[in-house]
Design a protein around this motif. Structure first.
Motif, short mmCIF file in Angstrom:
data_model
loop_
_atom_site.label_atom_id
_atom_site.label_comp_id
_atom_site.label_asym_id
_atom_site.label_seq_id
_atom_site.Cartn_x
_atom_site.Cartn_y
_atom_site.Cartn_z
N ASP A 1 -2.85 -11.34 5.25
CA ASP A 1 -2.90 -10.93 6.65
C ASP A 1 -2.21 -9.60 6.88
OD1 ASP A 1 -4.27 -13.26 7.34
OD2 ASP A 1 -2.43 -14.36 7.73
N GLU A 2 -1.15 -9.34 6.11
CA GLU A 2 -0.38 -8.11 6.27
C GLU A 2 0.02 -7.55 4.91
OE1 GLU A 2 1.95 -8.98 10.46
OE2 GLU A 2 3.10 -8.91 8.60
N VAL A 3 0.06 -6.24 4.82
CA VAL A 3 0.54 -5.55 3.63
C VAL A 3 1.42 -4.39 4.10
CG1 VAL A 3 -0.10 -4.23 1.57
CG2 VAL A 3 -1.53 -6.13 2.31
N ARG A 4 2.64 -4.33 3.58
CA ARG A 4 3.55 -3.24 3.93
C ARG A 4 3.06 -1.92 3.33
NH1 ARG A 4 9.52 -4.42 2.71
NH2 ARG A 4 9.84 -2.93 4.38
N VAL A 5 3.37 -0.81 4.01
CA VAL A 5 2.94 0.51 3.58
C VAL A 5 4.16 1.35 3.21
CG1 VAL A 5 1.70 2.62 4.21
CG2 VAL A 5 0.91 0.39 5.08
N PHE A 6 4.22 1.74 1.94
CA PHE A 6 5.30 2.57 1.40
C PHE A 6 5.07 4.03 1.81
CE2 PHE A 6 6.90 5.23 -2.15
CZ PHE A 6 8.24 4.89 -2.09
N ASP A 7 6.15 4.76 2.10
CA ASP A 7 6.05 6.16 2.53
C ASP A 7 5.98 7.09 1.32
OD1 ASP A 7 6.00 8.48 3.96
OD2 ASP A 7 8.08 8.36 4.66
N GLY A 8 4.82 7.14 0.69
CA GLY A 8 4.61 8.02 -0.45
C GLY A 8 4.44 9.47 -0.06
N GLN A 9 4.16 9.75 1.22
CA GLN A 9 4.06 11.14 1.67
C GLN A 9 5.42 11.82 1.68
OE1 GLN A 9 1.96 11.46 5.38
NE2 GLN A 9 0.14 10.46 4.57
N ASN A 10 6.47 11.02 1.82
CA ASN A 10 7.85 11.52 1.78
C ASN A 10 8.59 10.79 0.66
OD1 ASN A 10 7.82 13.23 4.29
ND2 ASN A 10 7.17 11.27 5.13
N HIS A 11 8.09 10.97 -0.54
CA HIS A 11 8.54 10.24 -1.72
C HIS A 11 10.02 10.50 -2.02
CE1 HIS A 11 8.56 8.66 -5.79
NE2 HIS A 11 7.42 8.07 -5.48
N PRO A 12 10.75 9.47 -2.44
CA PRO A 12 12.16 9.64 -2.80
C PRO A 12 12.40 10.71 -3.86
CG PRO A 12 11.61 7.31 -2.70
CD PRO A 12 10.33 8.07 -2.53
N ARG B 1 0.87 -1.16 0.00
CA ARG B 1 0.00 0.00 0.00
C ARG B 1 0.91 1.21 0.00
NH1 ARG B 1 -5.58 -0.60 3.06
NH2 ARG B 1 -5.76 1.36 2.00
N CYS B 2 0.34 2.38 -0.18
CA CYS B 2 1.10 3.62 -0.17
C CYS B 2 0.30 4.65 0.63
CB CYS B 2 1.31 4.09 -1.61
SG CYS B 2 2.14 5.69 -1.76
N ASN B 3 1.00 5.51 1.35
CA ASN B 3 0.30 6.50 2.16
C ASN B 3 0.23 7.88 1.52
OD1 ASN B 3 2.87 7.54 2.53
ND2 ASN B 3 2.91 7.29 4.74
N CYS B 4 0.51 7.98 0.21
CA CYS B 4 0.37 9.28 -0.44
C CYS B 4 -1.10 9.68 -0.49
CB CYS B 4 0.98 9.26 -1.85
SG CYS B 4 -0.04 8.48 -3.12
N THR B 5 -1.38 10.90 -0.89
CA THR B 5 -2.75 11.40 -0.81
C THR B 5 -3.74 10.58 -1.64
OG1 THR B 5 -2.27 13.03 -2.55
CG2 THR B 5 -2.05 13.75 -0.26
N ILE B 6 -3.41 10.26 -2.88
CA ILE B 6 -4.39 9.55 -3.70
C ILE B 6 -4.50 8.07 -3.30
CG2 ILE B 6 -2.84 9.04 -5.63
CD1 ILE B 6 -5.37 9.55 -7.45
N CYS B 7 -3.38 7.43 -3.02
CA CYS B 7 -3.45 6.02 -2.62
C CYS B 7 -4.19 5.86 -1.30
CB CYS B 7 -2.06 5.41 -2.54
SG CYS B 7 -1.27 5.19 -4.16
N GLY B 8 -3.97 6.82 -0.38
CA GLY B 8 -4.69 6.78 0.88
C GLY B 8 -6.18 6.90 0.69
N MET B 9 -6.61 7.73 -0.25
CA MET B 9 -8.04 7.89 -0.53
C MET B 9 -8.61 6.70 -1.28
SD MET B 9 -8.56 11.86 -1.50
CE MET B 9 -8.83 13.06 -0.21
N LYS B 10 -7.82 6.13 -2.20
CA LYS B 10 -8.29 4.95 -2.95
C LYS B 10 -8.29 3.71 -2.07
CE LYS B 10 -5.33 5.13 -6.32
NZ LYS B 10 -4.55 4.98 -7.54
N GLY B 11 -7.37 3.65 -1.12
CA GLY B 11 -7.26 2.48 -0.25
C GLY B 11 -6.81 1.23 -0.99
N VAL B 12 -6.08 1.41 -2.06
CA VAL B 12 -5.71 0.30 -2.93
C VAL B 12 -4.48 -0.45 -2.41
CG1 VAL B 12 -4.23 1.68 -4.46
CG2 VAL B 12 -5.39 -0.31 -5.37
N VAL B 13 -4.49 -1.76 -2.62
CA VAL B 13 -3.30 -2.59 -2.43
C VAL B 13 -2.74 -2.81 -3.82
CG1 VAL B 13 -2.44 -4.87 -1.75
CG2 VAL B 13 -4.19 -3.73 -0.36
#
Length: 140
Positions: A110-121, A31-43
């Motif tokens: 059971d688990e999905v890692r969350v990428f830090d898209g709010q602080n994108h590389p 998953r990603c925590n950027c604004t659009i991915c957070g709103m879409k809630g997509v894996v």
């Protein structure tokens, strides 16, 4: 689950958009925590663009970009579902919506890692994960 070299198909909710892809070596699900991915809630399931073929409905896809415009989010113009997007961090890859892959559901993980898209590389942040989202089933 998804094994390297396997071919899978998927599509949007209404079936207008259909696609096929080959599972890459070392597949990444996140998953990603950027604004659009957070709103879409997509894996997302990362797939090289070259391995994804749109079988039907390419003309029904609507493109949405924002910010730098590097990430290209594709939505079905009929049902509104987001089947995949071109990744900003890896422009040669799509993030396929895991829930759009035939026979798959995000509730199988059971688990999905969350990428830090709010602080994108690409914006000077680190290429890192910031957490894990968990799904815990209720007892029968």
């Amino acid at each position: 689950m998804l094994k390297a070299g396997d071919v899978h198909e998927g599509g949007c909710h209404c079936g207008t958009v259909r696609f096929r892809f080959t599972v890459p070596e070392d597949p990444v699900v996140r998953r990603c925590n950027c604004t659009i991915c957070g709103m879409k809630g997509v894996v997302m399931f990362d797939v090289p663009i070259a391995s994804l073929e749109i079988l039907e409905g390419e003309d029904a896809l609507t493109l949405y970009t924002f910010g730098t415009g590097a990430a290209k989010h594709h939505f079905c113009s009929k049902c509104g579902i987001h089947p995949f997007h071109q990744l900003r961090s890896e422009p040669d890859h799509y993030g396929v919506n895991f829930a759009c892959i035939d026979g798959m559901t995000i509730y199988d993980m059971d688990e999905v890692r969350v990428f830090d898209g709010q602080n994108h590389p690409a914006d000077g942040g680190e290429d890192r994960y910031v957490g894990v989202m968990r799904y815990v089933r209720e007892p029968d």
